[in-house]
Design a protein around this motif. Structure first.
Motif, PDB file in Angstrom:
ATOM      1  N   ALA A   8       0.825  -1.207   0.000  1.00  0.00           N
ATOM      2  CA  ALA A   8       0.000   0.000   0.000  1.00  0.00           C
ATOM      3  C   ALA A   8       0.858   1.255   0.000  1.00  0.00           C
ATOM      4  O   ALA A   8       0.532   2.252  -0.669  1.00  0.00           O
ATOM      5  N   VAL A   9       1.961   1.226   0.748  1.00  0.00           N
ATOM      6  CA  VAL A   9       2.883   2.374   0.760  1.00  0.00           C
ATOM      7  C   VAL A   9       3.485   2.583  -0.618  1.00  0.00           C
ATOM      8  O   VAL A   9       3.596   3.727  -1.114  1.00  0.00           O
ATOM      9  N   MET A  10       3.888   1.501  -1.298  1.00  0.00           N
ATOM     10  CA  MET A  10       4.492   1.618  -2.627  1.00  0.00           C
ATOM     11  C   MET A  10       3.486   2.176  -3.628  1.00  0.00           C
ATOM     12  O   MET A  10       3.821   3.047  -4.451  1.00  0.00           O
ATOM     13  N   VAL A  11       2.242   1.688  -3.570  1.00  0.00           N
ATOM     14  CA  VAL A  11       1.228   2.193  -4.494  1.00  0.00           C
ATOM     15  C   VAL A  11       0.937   3.666  -4.215  1.00  0.00           C
ATOM     16  O   VAL A  11       0.836   4.494  -5.143  1.00  0.00           O
ATOM     17  N   SER A  12       0.842   4.021  -2.930  1.00  0.00           N
ATOM     18  CA  SER A  12       0.563   5.416  -2.576  1.00  0.00           C
ATOM     19  C   SER A  12       1.703   6.327  -3.018  1.00  0.00           C
ATOM     20  O   SER A  12       1.470   7.434  -3.523  1.00  0.00           O
ATOM     21  N   GLY A  13       2.955   5.860  -2.822  1.00  0.00           N
ATOM     22  CA  GLY A  13       4.101   6.668  -3.249  1.00  0.00           C
ATOM     23  C   GLY A  13       4.122   6.876  -4.754  1.00  0.00           C
ATOM     24  O   GLY A  13       4.392   7.987  -5.242  1.00  0.00           O
ATOM     25  N   THR A  14       3.828   5.831  -5.508  1.00  0.00           N
ATOM     26  CA  THR A  14       3.809   5.950  -6.968  1.00  0.00           C
ATOM     27  C   THR A  14       2.735   6.933  -7.428  1.00  0.00           C
ATOM     28  O   THR A  14       2.975   7.796  -8.290  1.00  0.00           O
ATOM     29  N   LEU A  15       1.549   6.808  -6.842  1.00  0.00           N
ATOM     30  CA  LEU A  15       0.472   7.750  -7.200  1.00  0.00           C
ATOM     31  C   LEU A  15       0.824   9.170  -6.798  1.00  0.00           C
ATOM     32  O   LEU A  15       0.541  10.131  -7.538  1.00  0.00           O
ATOM     33  N   GLY A  16       1.474   9.326  -5.624  1.00  0.00           N
ATOM     34  CA  GLY A  16       1.824  10.664  -5.160  1.00  0.00           C
ATOM     35  C   GLY A  16       2.810  11.361  -6.084  1.00  0.00           C
ATOM     36  O   GLY A  16       2.620  12.542  -6.441  1.00  0.00           O
ATOM     37  N   TYR A  17       3.854  10.660  -6.464  1.00  0.00           N
ATOM     38  CA  TYR A  17       4.833  11.267  -7.374  1.00  0.00           C
ATOM     39  C   TYR A  17       4.205  11.555  -8.740  1.00  0.00           C
ATOM     40  O   TYR A  17       4.528  12.540  -9.395  1.00  0.00           O
ATOM     41  N   HIS A  18       3.327  10.672  -9.175  1.00  0.00           N
ATOM     42  CA  HIS A  18       2.695  10.888 -10.473  1.00  0.00           C
ATOM     43  C   HIS A  18       1.803  12.141 -10.462  1.00  0.00           C
ATOM     44  O   HIS A  18       1.804  12.923 -11.421  1.00  0.00           O
ATOM     45  N   TRP A  19       1.079  12.351  -9.361  1.00  0.00           N
ATOM     46  CA  TRP A  19       0.166  13.498  -9.300  1.00  0.00           C
ATOM     47  C   TRP A  19       0.889  14.792  -8.931  1.00  0.00           C
ATOM     48  O   TRP A  19       0.601  15.855  -9.469  1.00  0.00           O
TER      49      TRP A  19
END
Length: 377
Positions: free
Chosen positions: A59-70
């Motif tokens: 969940a942390v990895m998915v959240s980090g990826t979405l955060g950097y993308h946005w």
């Protein structure tokens, strides 16, 4: 089950409801524990903890990826790359200089990600290198075996009395489950393949885990009389038809345990004192009792009971007509009548009626075979 025991249990349940001691539910009603309790119990398993840590890390990895993308408008691959090097703290450079918002997000991701990664790594090492994996697998197998038990016996307390009860039941080939609160003894239970539950035997949920709602009988052999009263109350509330035997540390506690719902109450100190006096006054009688009631590796003589059902081949037969002594080398010591009275050394011409119970003595194997063949539930 003899008719007199059914009547006594029914009267005991009605008496407890009138006194307000027990609010008796439906005999086989199963109440599911709250969701939060089930979640907390599940997370006590180290393997479950490892699985939960991996899910949180994902969940942390998915959240980090979405955060950097946005926030940074990076591509999906670059966003995933930034997340991995940040959580892993490998020190590689950024894909491109970060904005102030991106730096704040990165600091938060480091704090959350490093903690989550350390937790997952710790759980992985504990599971793979220690006894945790073996214990977890054994516990899971134990829970599965307990879920399939029916008509077994529940032993509350693994002290000196509990250990003796376990040995006697094992010698007779009877299924049982032990409840004990001491966690340090669990490895011994698992190594010896003893069905068990680690927990407080006075708690409803622990008794449910031990299958008390499906059990044939329960013995409460806890250290204190107060704990035994609570265990009996809880068990009687969960299963009004259960045969309950309780230990009393003092004779003054016997009536309390009976009011709580115990069908039989045993005071070890009183029995021990009687046996000591018997050994002093009638040593031969004491030696016979010691031969009958002292279970060892080889059991030579035992006393058993056969409940006479209407369809039993012994119903309507005389004591001599049962012919147990010639066929099975077993003698009839007494007959218990439906009202609870005993006829000792019954006359050979006495007719055995349905609802009565034959008390027999003889070679242990012959007694066990007779009980298995003719005793009704």
């Amino acid at each position: 089950m003899p008719p007199d025991e059914r009547r006594n249990r029914r009267k005991g349940s009605e008496r407890q409801r009138r006194l307000g001691v027990v609010r008796a539910p439906s005999p086989r009603r199963v109440t599911r524990p709250p969701p939060m309790h089930r979640l907390r119990t599940s997370l006590e398993d180290p393997v479950r903890q490892f699985q939960a840590s991996l899910l949180l890390l994902l969940a942390v990895m998915v959240s980090g990826t979405l955060g950097y993308h946005w926030i940074e408008r990076l591509g999906w691959l670059d966003s995933a790359y930034m997340t991995v090097i940040t959580v892993a703290t490998v020190g590689f450079g950024e894909v491109r200089p970060l904005t102030p918002a991106g730096r704040v997000f990165t600091m938060g991701l480091i704090l959350v990600g490093v903690g989550t990664g350390a937790w997952a790594a710790t759980r992985a090492v504990e599971v793979m290198l220690g006894q945790t994996l073996w214990l977890s697998v054994q516990r899971r197998r134990m829970r599965q075996s307990l879920a399939g038990l029916r008509d077994h016996y529940v032993i509350c307390g693994h002290g000196r009395l509990g250990t003796r009860i376990e040995r006697d039941l094992r010698a007779r080939g009877e299924p049982f489950v032990v409840i004990d609160w001491e966690e340090a003894i669990e490895e011994t239970f698992l190594a010896e393949n003893i069905p068990h539950v680690i927990g407080d035997a006075t708690q409803d949920e622990v008794l449910r885990t031990a299958g008390v709602e499906r059990a044939r009988g329960l013995v409460s052999a806890l250290d204190s009389d107060a704990s035994n009263v609570l265990a009996v109350l809880s068990a009687r509330g969960l299963n009004p038809e259960l045969l309950i035997v309780a230990r009393a540390n003092s004779e003054s506690s016997e009536p309390k345990l009976r009011r709580a719902g115990a069908d039989r109450v045993v005071t070890p100190d009183a029995i021990g004192g009687h046996r000591l006096a018997l050994a002093l006054l009638r040593p031969a009688v004491h030696d016979l009792f010691n031969e009958i009631f002292s279970f060892g590796v080889q059991i030579a003589i035992d006393v058993g009971q056969i409940t006479i059902e209407p369809q039993s081949p012994f119903a309507g037969q005389t004591v001599a007509g049962c012919d147990l002594r010639r066929v099975r080398n077993v003698s009839i010591l007494a007959v218990r009548e439906p009202g609870g009275g005993f006829v000792l050394n019954p006359d050979a011409e006495r007719v055995v009626a349905p609802g009565e119970t034959l008390i027999v003595i003889g070679p242990a194997e012959a007694v066990y075979e007779l009980e298995a063949m003719y005793s009704g539930d």
